[in-house]
Design an enzyme around this catalytic site. Structure first.
Site, PDB file in Angstrom:
ATOM      1  N   ASP A  47       0.421 -16.724   6.789  1.00  0.00           N
ATOM      2  CA  ASP A  47       0.893 -15.975   5.616  1.00  0.00           C
ATOM      3  C   ASP A  47      -0.002 -16.328   4.421  1.00  0.00           C
ATOM      4  OD1 ASP A  47       2.569 -14.485   3.973  1.00  0.00           O
ATOM      5  OD2 ASP A  47       4.006 -16.121   3.693  1.00  0.00           O
ATOM      6  N   GLU A  83      -4.347 -13.703   1.800  1.00  0.00           N
ATOM      7  CA  GLU A  83      -5.156 -12.647   1.129  1.00  0.00           C
ATOM      8  C   GLU A  83      -6.383 -13.241   0.432  1.00  0.00           C
ATOM      9  OE1 GLU A  83      -1.861 -12.972   0.987  1.00  0.00           O
ATOM     10  OE2 GLU A  83      -1.559 -11.397   2.475  1.00  0.00           O
ATOM     11  N   ASP A 119       5.640  -7.843   2.584  1.00  0.00           N
ATOM     12  CA  ASP A 119       6.966  -7.852   1.949  1.00  0.00           C
ATOM     13  C   ASP A 119       7.456  -6.473   1.554  1.00  0.00           C
ATOM     14  OD1 ASP A 119       6.857 -10.564   2.302  1.00  0.00           O
ATOM     15  OD2 ASP A 119       6.216 -10.993   0.243  1.00  0.00           O
TER      16      ASP A 119
END
Ligand code: MIG
Length: 799
Positions: A405, A408, A483
């Site tokens: 997770d 990015e 999300d």
């Protein structure tokens, strides 16, 4: 046509006249009078690579996206010259390079235009960072449509829109939010019944304009790097997608359990709660194979540690769960807590594995653990180190999957929510700033994690899931869409994003079922699970802030329907496994939008909701509250309504009923769909008999059934079984033929053939020329045959 008579166009520079060319094997290099050089490389008859250098100096040819083993080679390549153009011809394409201005036109062999440069290549100097903004503009004919581009949460048809690619942690993104988590600079154009693809392999921030700024122009550009793109011709969209997928690669077969149902939440803790969730699945008899630990299992969010108060004996806990058929998946983030007492931090610091700012200091930023440094996953040595950190989790503790997770990378409190642009990266020996490495940072983290899980799980197969990605990430890991929100709009988006990712080579994906942010209504959760069970990756996950999101959290009715649909998924496991095998073997997307299925039918060009799961199931989710059904488009072909058995001839819109316990679902006539019995987890039961549901057809339809051990690598040594089953029907006759490949001995020896919708009373059945009997015929038109051998051909004749 605009001609590039001037070398300047609104501040942009353009190539000048071509003054000569050279040839080297498959590559033609054209030079312009102002030193611009264009390399045209013929990779396949229908795949051409174009690279430009403004001063003749090309960058080192390096790409994270390209699969080293992609298919190469063409049948034909000839070169000719006419007054105005140089011409390359393959067995599929004619490529013209204009002598006057280096513009490129691509045509099929009949002379139809596929893609022509408008300005073509142009550039602008980047005064701030050096290098250029490299740009490309193409003519877009009237009626052209655009698809693909990864995870964009927008209408499937991208026409008239503009996008950028810059991996971004976009909590609760909404419709048309751009950019979000992933970068796939690949799109498909469709006009005049021809599809082609463009893959702009540039990891800087990239931009795409699909006839938004100017109606007849499509353009793409990047903030730096090289104009380097692959043109892929169809004419069928499936050819484009398969070639792109082959170019950027596919994953290996996942273990079969990964195709089961997964339950997650932020966060299940302590141990009693986590184990309690698992037990509840068994108690309520809802199939489930995997359960997730989010960030709170760690000690102060330090990666590769455990909070021993919450989880006193993880090894034993994981072992016990495993005995009950649950695989434990844990989250790992990229941020490493700055803490001299923390060995992972210490080692990375000592060995200089963290990213630096341009003037020397380490890149520092806040994430869950507080102030962190971040490994430079673009350095091979760092990836190897990261890989080896997984030993304890995987080999010693028995964790079966890893969830990456925040890659990015996401950073809190910094403007832009990511690394500042000056951060330095190794980029596998091509040192650069974050401007170039940003979009591949998450991919390289997931890659290192994949090698870790694989190394320590061996001989089992690894399982990984990532949030950030760049083209090619599918070689290492599955993904999810980040999300999302518990809203009906997001259910619509979920469907589109999964379809779009499937056309973008990255089909092993799913969304947080029920929505991550906020709380779904019972009805929304129900409609969502009905869609989610048809997605390649099927996981419920939620932020946990607003209440529970387990199948039993919404009352008895929802529980029943959820169980029914998860059970349906478990019965379809051999079908899903086969579609996965076809994906990795042929590059065929597992989820197929209608415009992919039938591009010739213009009715499909703006459809968003209907899709095929595999080859033979047509699904269309219910996307509104209080619906008892919906209108949908049924594509060409013969279909049976899965629930009612009604026969429908496609190529038209129709109303389909779908009370709360049904989703519009059709099966292709002629399909052979393998089914397993319901299991609470993969491997719970030994499959003694394979059920195959076959659907009568009056034409000829092929199905495959791929099986292997469901884990391990024996399949690579030939221990798999691939059945090709052909149904051929006539008015009073159905012929079922089977061809089998591979050496895997499945646990089943007998086959239960459920033959649906025979339109006649059976007169005789012959199995490999021996007379046989129908076991039963049910009142809903199922004719049952039990076959106790690997049949070759079955004839069912009627009166
Ligand atoms: O800033 O680990 O998308 O799935 O539960 C939030 C906590 C960090 C974001 C992920 C989500 C996960 C959550 N994470």
């Amino acid at each position: 046509m605009i001609t590039n008579t001037e070398l300047h166009y609104k501040g942009n520079l353009l190539p000048g006249a071509v003054i000569g060319y050279t040839k080297h094997v498959d590559t033609y290099t054209f030079s312009a009078e102002n030193h611009v050089v264009l390399k045209v490389q013929v990779l396949r008859d229908s795949m051409i690579r174009f690279r430009y250098a403004i001063d003749g100096n090309f960058e080192k040819d390096f790409s994270y996206a390209i699969n080293k083993n992609h298919t190469n080679g063409y049948n034909e390549l000839s070169f000719s010259e006419e007054t105005e153009n140089y011409i390359l011809t393959t067995s599929k394409l004619v490529i013209k390079i204009a002598k006057a201005d280096m513009r490129v036109g691509i045509y099929d062999l009949l002379g139809n235009t596929i893609l022509e440069d408008e300005l073509g290549f142009h550039w602008e100097e980047n005064m701030e960072f050096g290098g250029e903004y490299v740009k490309m503009s193409k003519f877009s004919p009237e009626g052209e449509n655009f698809y693909g581009l990864g995870d964009k949460p927008s209408h499937s048809n991208l026409k008239g829109k503009r996008f950028e690619n810059w991996n971004t942690d976009e909590y609760a993104f909404g419709k048309d939010r751009d950019p979000i988590y992933k970068t796939v600079p690949f799109y498909i154009g469709l006009h005049d019944k021809m599809s082609y693809g463009v893959f702009f392999d540039n990891t800087f921030k990239t931009h795409f304009d699909f006839a938004a700024e100017r109606r007849n122009v499509c353009s793409f550009w990047a903030d730096g790097g090289e104009m380097n793109y692959y043109f892929i011709y169809g004419p069928q969209m499936k050819d484009v997608v398969q070639a792109y997928t082959n170019l950027t690669g596919v994953p290996e077969m996942p273990p079969l359990w990964v195709l089961g149902y997964h339950q997650s939440k932020w966060s299940y803790y302590p141990e009693e709660k986590f184990v309690g969730i698992a037990n509840k699945f068994r108690e309520l008899q809802i199939p489930c194979d995997a359960i997730y630990l989010d960030i709170d299992y760690m000690e102060g969010f330090r990666c590769f540690t455990w909070n021993n108060e919450l989880f006193p004996d993880p090894k034993k806990m994981i072992e016990n769960l495993e005995k009950d058929g649950f695989k434990t998946v844990v989250i790992i983030d990229p941020g490493i807590k700055i803490d001299p007492e923390y060995p992972v931090y210490k080692e990375a610091l000592d060995k200089d594995y963290f990213c630096h700012r341009s003037d020397g200091p380490l890149m520092k930023g806040k994430v869950w653990p507080g102030e962190c440094n971040f490994p430079d996953f673009t350095k091979p040595e760092v990836r190897d180190w990261w890989r080896d950190l997984y030993k304890n989790l995987i080999e010693d503790l028995g964790v079966r999957g890893v969830w990456n997770d925040m890659n990015e990378p996401a950073v809190m409190e910094i403007p832009g929510k990511t690394f500042p642009l000056d951060v330095r990266h190794d980029y596998d020996g091509n040192p650069c700033s974050h401007r170039k490495a940003h979009n591949i940072y998450g991919m390289q983290m997931a890659r290192a994690s994949y090698h870790g899980v694989k190394k320590f799980a061996y001989p089992r197969r690894p399982f990984l899931i990532t949030r950030a990605a760049y083209s090619g990430t599918q070689r290492y890991t599955s993904s999810w869409t980040g999300d999302n929100v518990a809203s009906w709009e997001h259910l619509w988006l979920a469907n589109i994003q999964v379809q779009r990712l499937n056309l973008s080579g990255m089909g092993f994906t799913g969304v947080d079922i029920g929505g991550f942010a906020e709380q779904p209504t019972p009805e929304l959760f129900t409609r969502w699970i009905q869609l989610g069970v048809f997605h390649p990756f099927c996981r419920t996950h939620s932020s946990g802030h607003h209440g529970d999101q387990e199948p039993w959290s919404f009352g008895e009715e929802v529980l029943q329907v959820t169980r029914k649909f998860i059970e349906l998924r478990y019965t379809l496991l051999p079908y899903l496994y086969t579609m996965f095998w076809e994906y990795i073997t042929y590059g065929k997307p597992m989820i197929k939008p209608l415009y992919y299925v039938d591009q010739e039918d213009v009715q499909t060009h703006y459809r968003t909701d209907e899709f095929l799961c595999g080859d033979h199931l047509l699904v269309c989710p219910i996307l509104e509250p209080n619906a008892q059904g919906r209108r949908m488009y049924v594509p060409q072909g013969d279909w049976y309504n899965y629930w009612s058995g009604e026969h429908i001839v496609g190529g038209k819109e129709c109303y389909v009923e779908a009370p709360l316990d049904q989703i519009p679902l059709f099966v292709r006539a002629g399909a052979a769909i393998p089914r397993y019995p319901v299991q609470q987890y993969v491997g719970e039961k030994t499959i003694e008999e394979l059920q195959i549901d076959m659907y009568y057809t009056q034409s000829s339809v092929r199905s495959r059934i791929y099986t292997d051990k469901g884990d391990g690598y024996d399949y690579a040594k030939g221990r798999y079984s691939l059945r090709t089953i052909h149904l051929k029907g006539r008015e009073h006759d159905l012929v079922i033929s089977q061809h089998k490949d591979g050496e895997y001995d499945a646990s089943y020896r007998t086959f239960k053939l459920n033959i649906h919708h025979l339109p006649y009373a059976v007169k005789s059945v012959y199995i490999d020329n021996q007379k046989a009997e129908v076991v039963a015929s049910t009142k809903d038109h199922v004719t049952i045959l039990i076959v106790d051998k690997d049949f070759g051909e079955i004839h069912i004749t009627g009166k």
